[in-house]
Design a protein around this motif. Structure first.
Motif, PDB file in Angstrom:
ATOM      1  N   ASP A   1     -39.132  -3.323  -4.219  1.00 15.33           N
ATOM      2  CA  ASP A   1     -37.889  -2.541  -4.097  1.00 15.33           C
ATOM      3  C   ASP A   1     -37.925  -1.271  -4.959  1.00 15.33           C
ATOM      4  N   GLY A   2     -39.038  -0.567  -4.916  1.00 16.83           N
ATOM      5  CA  GLY A   2     -39.131   0.703  -5.633  1.00 16.83           C
ATOM      6  C   GLY A   2     -39.656   0.596  -7.049  1.00 16.83           C
ATOM      7  N   GLN A   3     -39.798  -0.629  -7.555  1.00 16.50           N
ATOM      8  CA  GLN A   3     -40.323  -0.823  -8.918  1.00 16.50           C
ATOM      9  C   GLN A   3     -41.796  -1.262  -8.807  1.00 16.50           C
ATOM     10  N   THR A   4     -42.638  -0.800  -9.718  1.00 17.16           N
ATOM     11  CA  THR A   4     -44.055  -1.184  -9.627  1.00 17.16           C
ATOM     12  C   THR A   4     -44.433  -2.137 -10.757  1.00 17.16           C
ATOM     13  N   LEU A   5     -45.004  -3.285 -10.366  1.00 14.33           N
ATOM     14  CA  LEU A   5     -45.484  -4.265 -11.338  1.00 14.33           C
ATOM     15  C   LEU A   5     -46.980  -4.421 -11.120  1.00 14.33           C
ATOM     16  N   SER A   6     -47.672  -4.965 -12.109  1.00 17.54           N
ATOM     17  CA  SER A   6     -49.069  -5.301 -11.843  1.00 17.54           C
ATOM     18  C   SER A   6     -49.341  -6.694 -12.363  1.00 17.54           C
ATOM     19  N   GLY A   7     -50.292  -7.383 -11.706  1.00 20.56           N
ATOM     20  CA  GLY A   7     -50.590  -8.754 -12.090  1.00 20.56           C
ATOM     21  C   GLY A   7     -51.805  -9.274 -11.351  1.00 20.56           C
ATOM     22  N   LYS A   8     -52.165 -10.521 -11.714  1.00 22.11           N
ATOM     23  CA  LYS A   8     -53.376 -11.124 -11.150  1.00 22.11           C
ATOM     24  C   LYS A   8     -53.069 -12.145 -10.050  1.00 22.11           C
TER      25      LYS A   8
ATOM     26  N   GLY B   1     -32.846 -14.874   1.346  1.00 13.06           N
ATOM     27  CA  GLY B   1     -33.457 -14.092   0.271  1.00 13.06           C
ATOM     28  C   GLY B   1     -34.736 -14.682  -0.280  1.00 13.06           C
ATOM     29  N   LEU B   2     -35.561 -13.794  -0.825  1.00 11.78           N
ATOM     30  CA  LEU B   2     -36.862 -14.181  -1.373  1.00 11.78           C
ATOM     31  C   LEU B   2     -36.941 -13.799  -2.850  1.00 11.78           C
ATOM     32  N   HIS B   3     -37.819 -14.488  -3.580  1.00 10.17           N
ATOM     33  CA  HIS B   3     -38.121 -14.137  -4.969  1.00 10.17           C
ATOM     34  C   HIS B   3     -39.619 -13.894  -5.089  1.00 10.17           C
ATOM     35  N   VAL B   4     -39.985 -13.015  -6.012  1.00 13.41           N
ATOM     36  CA  VAL B   4     -41.409 -12.826  -6.266  1.00 13.41           C
ATOM     37  C   VAL B   4     -41.703 -13.202  -7.712  1.00 13.41           C
ATOM     38  N   LEU B   5     -42.851 -13.873  -7.915  1.00 11.86           N
ATOM     39  CA  LEU B   5     -43.341 -14.175  -9.259  1.00 11.86           C
ATOM     40  C   LEU B   5     -44.666 -13.442  -9.423  1.00 11.86           C
ATOM     41  N   VAL B   6     -44.770 -12.650 -10.467  1.00 11.13           N
ATOM     42  CA  VAL B   6     -46.018 -11.934 -10.742  1.00 11.13           C
ATOM     43  C   VAL B   6     -46.579 -12.473 -12.055  1.00 11.13           C
ATOM     44  N   LEU B   7     -47.786 -13.022 -11.992  1.00 16.28           N
ATOM     45  CA  LEU B   7     -48.432 -13.596 -13.168  1.00 16.28           C
ATOM     46  C   LEU B   7     -49.476 -12.600 -13.668  1.00 16.28           C
ATOM     47  N   GLN B   8     -49.360 -12.247 -14.966  1.00 19.48           N
ATOM     48  CA  GLN B   8     -50.231 -11.185 -15.475  1.00 19.48           C
ATOM     49  C   GLN B   8     -51.675 -11.625 -15.664  1.00 19.48           C
ATOM     50  N   LYS B   9     -51.891 -12.912 -15.920  1.00 22.10           N
ATOM     51  CA  LYS B   9     -53.262 -13.365 -16.216  1.00 22.10           C
ATOM     52  C   LYS B   9     -53.651 -14.517 -15.296  1.00 22.10           C
TER      53      LYS B   9
ATOM     54  N   HIS C   1     -41.331 -20.265 -14.375  1.00 18.07           N
ATOM     55  CA  HIS C   1     -40.541 -19.039 -14.245  1.00 18.07           C
ATOM     56  C   HIS C   1     -40.140 -18.467 -15.602  1.00 18.07           C
ATOM     57  N   LYS C   2     -40.232 -19.332 -16.655  1.00 18.11           N
ATOM     58  CA  LYS C   2     -39.865 -18.870 -18.003  1.00 18.11           C
ATOM     59  C   LYS C   2     -41.099 -18.628 -18.860  1.00 18.11           C
ATOM     60  N   ALA C   3     -42.285 -18.868 -18.306  1.00 14.91           N
ATOM     61  CA  ALA C   3     -43.509 -18.783 -19.115  1.00 14.91           C
ATOM     62  C   ALA C   3     -43.822 -17.342 -19.500  1.00 14.91           C
ATOM     63  N   ARG C   4     -44.495 -17.189 -20.638  1.00 13.28           N
ATOM     64  CA  ARG C   4     -44.931 -15.861 -21.092  1.00 13.28           C
ATOM     65  C   ARG C   4     -45.902 -15.276 -20.072  1.00 13.28           C
ATOM     66  N   GLY C   5     -45.718 -13.988 -19.741  1.00 13.20           N
ATOM     67  CA  GLY C   5     -46.640 -13.348 -18.799  1.00 13.20           C
ATOM     68  C   GLY C   5     -46.251 -13.547 -17.344  1.00 13.20           C
ATOM     69  N   VAL C   6     -45.023 -14.038 -17.100  1.00 10.92           N
ATOM     70  CA  VAL C   6     -44.556 -14.229 -15.716  1.00 10.92           C
ATOM     71  C   VAL C   6     -43.284 -13.412 -15.501  1.00 10.92           C
ATOM     72  N   THR C   7     -43.288 -12.583 -14.471  1.00  7.81           N
ATOM     73  CA  THR C   7     -42.082 -11.836 -14.109  1.00  7.81           C
ATOM     74  C   THR C   7     -41.525 -12.417 -12.824  1.00  7.81           C
TER      75      THR C   7
ATOM     76  N   LEU D   1     -40.829 -24.138  -8.946  1.00 11.39           N
ATOM     77  CA  LEU D   1     -41.418 -22.826  -9.225  1.00 11.39           C
ATOM     78  C   LEU D   1     -40.324 -21.816  -9.540  1.00 11.39           C
ATOM     79  N   CYS D   2     -39.246 -21.868  -8.747  1.00  6.41           N
ATOM     80  CA  CYS D   2     -38.197 -20.839  -8.862  1.00  6.41           C
ATOM     81  C   CYS D   2     -36.842 -21.506  -8.627  1.00  6.41           C
ATOM     82  N   PRO D   3     -36.162 -21.912  -9.713  1.00  7.92           N
ATOM     83  CA  PRO D   3     -34.927 -22.692  -9.564  1.00  7.92           C
ATOM     84  C   PRO D   3     -33.834 -21.975  -8.783  1.00  7.92           C
ATOM     85  N   ASP D   4     -33.858 -20.641  -8.778  1.00  8.80           N
ATOM     86  CA  ASP D   4     -32.791 -19.899  -8.091  1.00  8.80           C
ATOM     87  C   ASP D   4     -33.003 -19.794  -6.590  1.00  8.80           C
TER      88      ASP D   4
END
Ligand SMILES: Nc1ncnc2c1ncn2[C@@H]1O[C@H](COP(=O)(O)OP(=O)(O)OP(=O)(O)O)[C@@H](O)[C@H]1O
Length: 303
Positions: free
Chosen positions: A194-201, A227-235, A254-260, A217-220
Motif C-alpha cells: 500500500d505504498g510503503q516499502t519493506l524488505s525481508g527474507k 481482508g489480508l495481512h502480510v508478515l515480513v520476516l527480516q532474517k 507476530h510479536k517476535a523481533r524482526g517480524v513486521t 500466525l496472525c491473531p487478527d
C-alpha cells in the motif's frame, strides 16, 4: 445397521442436493468415513453423490460447471483441493455453497472454520446448511484461501517429495526444511505494501489466523472476515528460522523481533532473482508476486 439420521429442527434450512468430491490421494483420505457421512445424509432424505478425482485439476473443472444444480459441493481433501474448488468457482456465475470434509496433511482451513472430524457431526453441519462468507486472496490473480508466501517455507513446499509427504505427513516438511535449511542461498525481497516499502527474507500474506495446522500466525486475521495481512520476516538463517518456528508454536510469531505485520489492500513482492512461492501449501512458481483480497467471498458451511 445404518447409522441413525441426524435430527434437525423443522425451521432449519436443509441441504437437499449434495455432491461430495473426494481426492483419494490426499493425506487423510478414508473411504469408510465418507460412506458413513453419505449414509447419514441419505437417511435424512438428502440426495448425495460421490465423485473421486483421478487427477489434479478435476475439482477445479467440476466447480466451474454452471450446470451443477447443487445446494452444497463438499470437498473431501486438504487445503490444496479446496483451493481448486475456489479457483473453479471463479468461473462459475452461480456456484453452490462449499463444504469441507477435512482429509489433508495440514488441514489449516479445518482449524480456521472449527470443522468437526466425526462423520455424524460433518453430516449434521452439511444438512443444517449454516453458512458464512469465505473470503480469500488473489496471488497473481489466482485464489488462495489461507496464505501465499515467498521464501524459505515456499522452498520447503517446492522441495518436499510427494512420497515422503504421503508417508510421514507434516514430519516430511520438517525433514525437508532441515535438508535445505543449511545449504540454501537466502535472498532479500522488496515488499511494496500500500505504498510503503519493506524488505525481508520471508514474506507471508495470510487470509487466516493459522499456519501449518493449529499454530496461530496472525491473531487478527480470519477467513470469514474480509481482508489480508502480510508478515515480513527480516532474517531466515537457520538460528532465526528456529526462533521463528518456536515462536509460531507458541502463537507469538507476530510479536517476535524482526517480524513486521500489517493489514493491506495491495502488495507486490519483488526479488533480485526468482524466489519460490507457495499458495495454500502447494508450489506456485516464483516471484514477482502481486497480492490483493478478492472482491467477494463464497458461502461455506460452518458447524
Ligand atoms: N486424483 C488426484 N491425483 C493427484 N492429485 C490430485 C488428485 N485430486 C486432487 N489432486 C491434487 O492434489 C493436491 C493436494 O491435495 P490435498 O490438498 O487434497 O491433500 P494434501 O496435500 O494431503 O493436503 P494439504 O494441502 O492439507 O497438505 C491438490 O492441490 C489437488 O490439485
Amino acid at each position: 445397521m445404518s447409522p441413525r439420521a441426524p435430527r434437525l429442527s423443522p425451521v432449519e434450512p436443509r441441504a437437499r442436493r449434495v455432491l461430495i468430491v473426494a481426492n483419494p490421494t490426499s493425506g487423510g483420505y478414508d473411504p469408510r468415513r465418507l460412506e458413513r457421512i453419505m449414509t447419514y445424509l441419505r437417511n435424512a432424505e438428502c440426495t448425495v453423490d460421490l465423485h473421486l478425482t483421478s487427477h489434479a485439476g478435476e475439482i477445479e473443472s467440476l466447480a466451474a460447471d454452471p450446470l451443477l444444480a447443487l445446494d452444497v459441493l463438499a470437498i473431501a481433501g486438504g487445503d490444496g483441493s479446496v483451493n481448486e474448488a475456489l479457483t473453479g468457482f471463479q468461473r462459475n456465475d452461480a456456484p453452490p455453497d462449499l463444504a469441507v470434509i477435512p482429509a489433508g496433511t495440514a488441514n489449516v482451513l479445518a482449524h480456521e472454520l472449527g470443522l468437526p472430524r466425526r462423520p455424524l457431526a460433518i453430516a449434521r453441519s452439511i444438512l443444517a446448511h449454516r453458512t458464512r462468507p469465505l473470503h480469500f486472496g488473489l496471488a497473481n490473480g489466482h485464489p488462495f484461501v489461507l496464505m501465499a508466501s515467498a521464501g524459505f517455507d515456499a522452498e520447503v513446499v517446492h522441495g518436499v517429495p510427494l512420497s515422503l509427504k504421503r508417508k510421514l505427513g507434516k514430519l516430511a516438511y520438517v525433514l525437508t526444511a532441515l535438508r535445505i535449511g543449511f545449504t540454501r542461498r537466502s535472498s532479500e525481497m522488496q515488499v511494496d505494501v500500500d505504498g510503503q516499502t519493506l524488505s525481508g527474507k520471508l514474506v507471508v500474506a495470510t487470509n487466516g489466523r493459522f499456519y501449518g495446522g493449529p499454530f496461530v500466525l496472525c491473531p487478527d486475521a480470519s477467513v470469514t472476515t474480509e481482508g489480508l495481512h502480510v508478515l515480513v520476516l527480516q532474517k531466515d538463517d537457520p538460528v532465526s528460522a528456529l526462533r521463528f518456528g518456536l515462536a509460531l508454536m507458541l502463537g507469538r510469531v507476530h510479536k517476535a523481533r524482526g517480524v513486521t505485520v500489517m493489514a493491506f489492500r495491495k502488495a507486490r513482492v519483488l526479488a533480485g532473482f526468482p524466489v519460490a512461492v507457495q499458495i495454500d501449501g502447494d508450489p506456485f512458481g516464483t516471484t514477482p508476486l502481486d497480492l490483493e483480497p478478492a472482491a467477494t467471498g463464497y458461502s461455506v458451511v460452518v458447524p
